[in-house]
Design a protein around this motif. Structure first.
Motif, PDB file in Angstrom:
ATOM      1  N   SER A 171       2.580   3.602   6.089  1.00  0.00           N
ATOM      2  CA  SER A 171       3.042   2.208   6.178  1.00  0.00           C
ATOM      3  C   SER A 171       2.152   1.384   7.096  1.00  0.00           C
ATOM      4  O   SER A 171       2.220   0.155   7.101  1.00  0.00           O
ATOM      5  CB  SER A 171       4.508   2.138   6.627  1.00  0.00           C
ATOM      6  N   LEU A 172       1.308   2.062   7.888  1.00  0.00           N
ATOM      7  CA  LEU A 172       0.337   1.315   8.704  1.00  0.00           C
ATOM      8  C   LEU A 172      -0.647   0.552   7.817  1.00  0.00           C
ATOM      9  O   LEU A 172      -1.309  -0.379   8.266  1.00  0.00           O
ATOM     10  CB  LEU A 172      -0.430   2.255   9.636  1.00  0.00           C
ATOM     11  N   LYS A 173      -0.764   0.990   6.567  1.00  0.00           N
ATOM     12  CA  LYS A 173      -1.649   0.293   5.631  1.00  0.00           C
ATOM     13  C   LYS A 173      -0.908  -0.825   4.903  1.00  0.00           C
ATOM     14  O   LYS A 173      -1.523  -1.609   4.180  1.00  0.00           O
ATOM     15  CB  LYS A 173      -2.195   1.287   4.594  1.00  0.00           C
ATOM     16  N   SER A 174       0.403  -0.881   5.057  1.00  0.00           N
ATOM     17  CA  SER A 174       1.189  -1.885   4.331  1.00  0.00           C
ATOM     18  C   SER A 174       1.077  -3.242   5.011  1.00  0.00           C
ATOM     19  O   SER A 174       0.871  -3.324   6.219  1.00  0.00           O
ATOM     20  CB  SER A 174       2.663  -1.477   4.297  1.00  0.00           C
ATOM     21  N   PRO A 175       1.225  -4.293   4.225  1.00  0.00           N
ATOM     22  CA  PRO A 175       1.121  -5.644   4.812  1.00  0.00           C
ATOM     23  C   PRO A 175       2.417  -6.050   5.511  1.00  0.00           C
ATOM     24  O   PRO A 175       2.983  -7.088   5.224  1.00  0.00           O
ATOM     25  CB  PRO A 175       0.846  -6.514   3.572  1.00  0.00           C
ATOM     26  N   TRP A 176       2.893  -5.205   6.433  1.00  0.00           N
ATOM     27  CA  TRP A 176       4.147  -5.479   7.127  1.00  0.00           C
ATOM     28  C   TRP A 176       3.949  -6.451   8.276  1.00  0.00           C
ATOM     29  O   TRP A 176       4.903  -6.916   8.881  1.00  0.00           O
ATOM     30  CB  TRP A 176       4.757  -4.179   7.656  1.00  0.00           C
ATOM     31  N   THR A 177       2.722  -6.667   8.676  1.00  0.00           N
ATOM     32  CA  THR A 177       2.395  -7.731   9.629  1.00  0.00           C
ATOM     33  C   THR A 177       0.970  -8.135   9.306  1.00  0.00           C
ATOM     34  O   THR A 177       0.283  -7.464   8.527  1.00  0.00           O
ATOM     35  CB  THR A 177       2.489  -7.295  11.119  1.00  0.00           C
ATOM     36  N   ARG A 178       0.512  -9.226   9.913  1.00  0.00           N
ATOM     37  CA  ARG A 178      -0.881  -9.642   9.708  1.00  0.00           C
ATOM     38  C   ARG A 178      -1.830  -8.884  10.623  1.00  0.00           C
ATOM     39  O   ARG A 178      -3.031  -9.126  10.618  1.00  0.00           O
ATOM     40  CB  ARG A 178      -1.026 -11.138   9.964  1.00  0.00           C
ATOM     41  N   LEU A 179      -1.298  -8.002  11.448  1.00  0.00           N
ATOM     42  CA  LEU A 179      -2.136  -7.254  12.375  1.00  0.00           C
ATOM     43  C   LEU A 179      -2.589  -5.947  11.742  1.00  0.00           C
ATOM     44  O   LEU A 179      -1.794  -5.145  11.305  1.00  0.00           O
ATOM     45  CB  LEU A 179      -1.354  -6.939  13.658  1.00  0.00           C
ATOM     46  N   GLU A 180      -3.896  -5.740  11.719  1.00  0.00           N
ATOM     47  CA  GLU A 180      -4.393  -4.469  11.188  1.00  0.00           C
ATOM     48  C   GLU A 180      -4.205  -3.357  12.201  1.00  0.00           C
ATOM     49  O   GLU A 180      -4.448  -3.531  13.386  1.00  0.00           O
ATOM     50  CB  GLU A 180      -5.875  -4.592  10.829  1.00  0.00           C
ATOM     51  N   ALA A 181      -3.764  -2.226  11.710  1.00  0.00           N
ATOM     52  CA  ALA A 181      -3.535  -1.077  12.584  1.00  0.00           C
ATOM     53  C   ALA A 181      -4.823  -0.294  12.762  1.00  0.00           C
ATOM     54  O   ALA A 181      -5.725  -0.365  11.928  1.00  0.00           O
ATOM     55  CB  ALA A 181      -2.462  -0.185  11.977  1.00  0.00           C
ATOM     56  N   PRO A 182      -4.930   0.460  13.857  1.00  0.00           N
ATOM     57  CA  PRO A 182      -6.089   1.348  13.994  1.00  0.00           C
ATOM     58  C   PRO A 182      -5.951   2.520  13.017  1.00  0.00           C
ATOM     59  O   PRO A 182      -4.865   2.779  12.494  1.00  0.00           O
ATOM     60  CB  PRO A 182      -5.978   1.842  15.440  1.00  0.00           C
ATOM     61  N   GLU A 183      -7.040   3.201  12.774  1.00  0.00           N
ATOM     62  CA  GLU A 183      -7.013   4.393  11.927  1.00  0.00           C
ATOM     63  C   GLU A 183      -6.163   5.463  12.612  1.00  0.00           C
ATOM     64  O   GLU A 183      -6.352   5.754  13.785  1.00  0.00           O
ATOM     65  CB  GLU A 183      -8.444   4.901  11.737  1.00  0.00           C
ATOM     66  N   LEU A 242      -5.626  10.010  17.665  1.00  0.00           N
ATOM     67  CA  LEU A 242      -4.534   9.072  17.950  1.00  0.00           C
ATOM     68  C   LEU A 242      -3.178   9.746  17.754  1.00  0.00           C
ATOM     69  O   LEU A 242      -2.255   9.580  18.556  1.00  0.00           O
ATOM     70  CB  LEU A 242      -4.661   7.835  17.051  1.00  0.00           C
TER      71      LEU A 242
END
Lengths: 334, 334
Positions: free
Chosen positions: A264-276, A281
């Motif tokens: 879900s880190l790849k989902s457009p759930w916010t405009r903030l891009e997540a780190p890999e 990590l």
């Protein structure tokens, strides 16, 4: 650290007298806090009606501080308002600067405080915006200058973020952290300067996403506030976002949660891009949660969370029953 | 809305029997909630040990629910575990689906629920990931399918986000919002589908920024959690981020705050870029805050905030005194 070492300040728990430079909402809040913790405080602010406003702020805060529990000997009578900055800091064992967020002003004030304060006093700035590296440029003794960033109101919200600049003595940072704790604050000591420190970065990310939503007509201010106070905000009053999310992983905790919700880190759930979400990590998050759990099992954490939510609901007058957010009608055209 | 209208469901406050499809952490949490609010519940889950796990979850939650206050007639004995999905939903006045987050599975289950449930029952999905538009594709009566997204645990956290898909009847969305409120939830009704809905977008922004910080070694998990629980999290339990920020503007409220702190939206305080703070967005924020304040003055809001923080500190065992976050030493090389 390579900078000249500061003269040895007194043991943090032996400090009795602090100076507050700048006495607006934040500076005045610091004054109220230090008075309530039993310190004598000398304050200075260049505004003509500063003393009157400051005493009003302290008086307004005092009932709340009395509820919280005053330290022995705490009294609003232990406040002195000085007529010059130099007079205010002359006898201080610790100085808290809370001037407006203007870099030139801060540089100048910190240099003046440094010139006038006793050699062993540590000097902290309440700035939320500037790294100390940029503010300590003119002071003769930059080693004792650091940031002690509070949250509003400083007499109620425990958090203080402590961080030095490039020319700050590490010993001063450590001393200030211990001093703030002795003064009843919850301290996070940072080992490097980071714009916005920690808490403001987190709430700024949330805030910017909220602005995007309002800007796009996706949610109202009321929706946004309710989504927090009726949702994750209830947990965040006593359990942070990392441990809270670890509980979404069931018995597998943070590791399972990351494996399951990582995509879900790849989902457009916010405009903030997540780190890999690489293995480094993942490991940092899992080990960090283990450390934060400090031996508590997931079941124990779940029980703590549940009891915490109940306590917060009760404390804020929201024991179950009728929904507290009225149904809202929008003439939308979804 | 242009879709065929659903048969008239009963008045929301007259619902007595609900079905829960899927009985894991979320589905089981819904079961516990509905039982505590006095409903009879029929549950179904395909896992072989589902009934045992579900009854254990309900039993574990019951003391908390008893503390919160049970509705008249509420009893764990009003739970029936059905052996088939069709049997579970056959007599339901409302169905809550909480299956794993797999699109194909959700599509299939919702079609089966729709085929087996009484024609007038509204059917909600707990999904946090999929828009109903993508899930209602196979159901014969998509007009009664909608999202009712809860927060974990559903029996304690009031928030439910309600939103329909393109083929959902607007009347079903309105009915579900009223039903959830009658069932003791706090409802946000959305007029369009948005990935992550509202609360998850906000907490996901915060979460991604937290992951960036850990990833870069800027903060530890413990720092991040403490920065929230000792800072803004104390306020967010009862006052959302917008109203909270409005108080940072002093008597000028949100307008003054945006004018004063607007430039910080350009600062690198998070990796999330903010929208342009133009006059339309400024107006939307200011008017939204006025609406949310609902006649309360800034001074009243400040007093509410202060009392709220004190209540939350007391409820969570943190009345002032020693700092609750131990000083932490990192062998940093700032």
């Amino acid at each position: 650290m390579t900078e000249p070492h500061i003269p040895l300040p007194p043991p943090p728990e032996e400090v009795r007298h602090v100076a507050c430079v700048g006495a607006g909402v934040i500076g005045g809040g610091w004054v109220a806090h230090f008075l309530a913790r039993g310190y004598s405080v000398t304050a200075w602010d260049p505004a003509p009606d500063a003393e009157e406003k400051l005493r009003r702020l302290v008086d307004a805060a005092w009932p709340a501080l009395t509820q919280l529990g005053l330290a022995e000997g705490a009294s609003t009578e232990r406040l002195t308002v000085a007529s010059t900055l130099e007079e205010a800091v002359a006898g201080a064992q610790f100085v808290q600067e809370s001037a407006p967020e203007k870099l030139e002003l801060k540089r100048e004030l910190l240099a003046r405080i440094d010139a006038a304060a006793p050699a062993e006093a540590v000097i902290a700035s309440s700035t939320s915006g500037y790294p100390m590296t940029d503010m300590q440029t003119r002071a003769a003794n930059p080693g004792r200058l650091l940031v002690g960033h509070p949250f509003n109101p400083p007499y109620l919200i425990p958090l203080v973020e402590v961080v030095g600049g490039e020319r700050t003595d590490r010993a001063a940072v450590e001393w200030a952290s211990r001093f703030y704790e002795a003064a009843g604050k919850s301290v996070i000591t940072m080992d490097r300067e980071l714009p916005g420190f920690i808490a403001n970065r987190l709430q700024e990310a949330l805030w910017r996403e909220a602005l995007h939503m309002v800007n796009n007509g996706e949610a109202t201010v009321r929706d946004i506030d309710a989504s927090i106070t009726e949702g994750p905000g209830l947990r965040w009053a006593f359990m942070g976002p990392c441990l809270t999310f670890a509980l979404a992983g069931g018995e597998g905790g943070m590791g399972h949660m990351l494996d399951h919700f990582g995509p879900s880190l790849k989902s457009p759930w916010t405009r903030l891009e997540a780190p890999e979400l690489d293995s480094a990590l993942r490991t940092a998050m899992v080990e960090g949660c283990d450390e934060a759990a400090d031996g508590r099992t997931i079941a124990q954490l779940v029980a703590e969370r549940d009891q915490g939510v109940i306590d917060v609901l009760r404390a804020t007058g929201r024991l179950s029953g009728a929904g507290s957010v009225a149904a809202r009608e929008r003439s939308g055209d979804a």
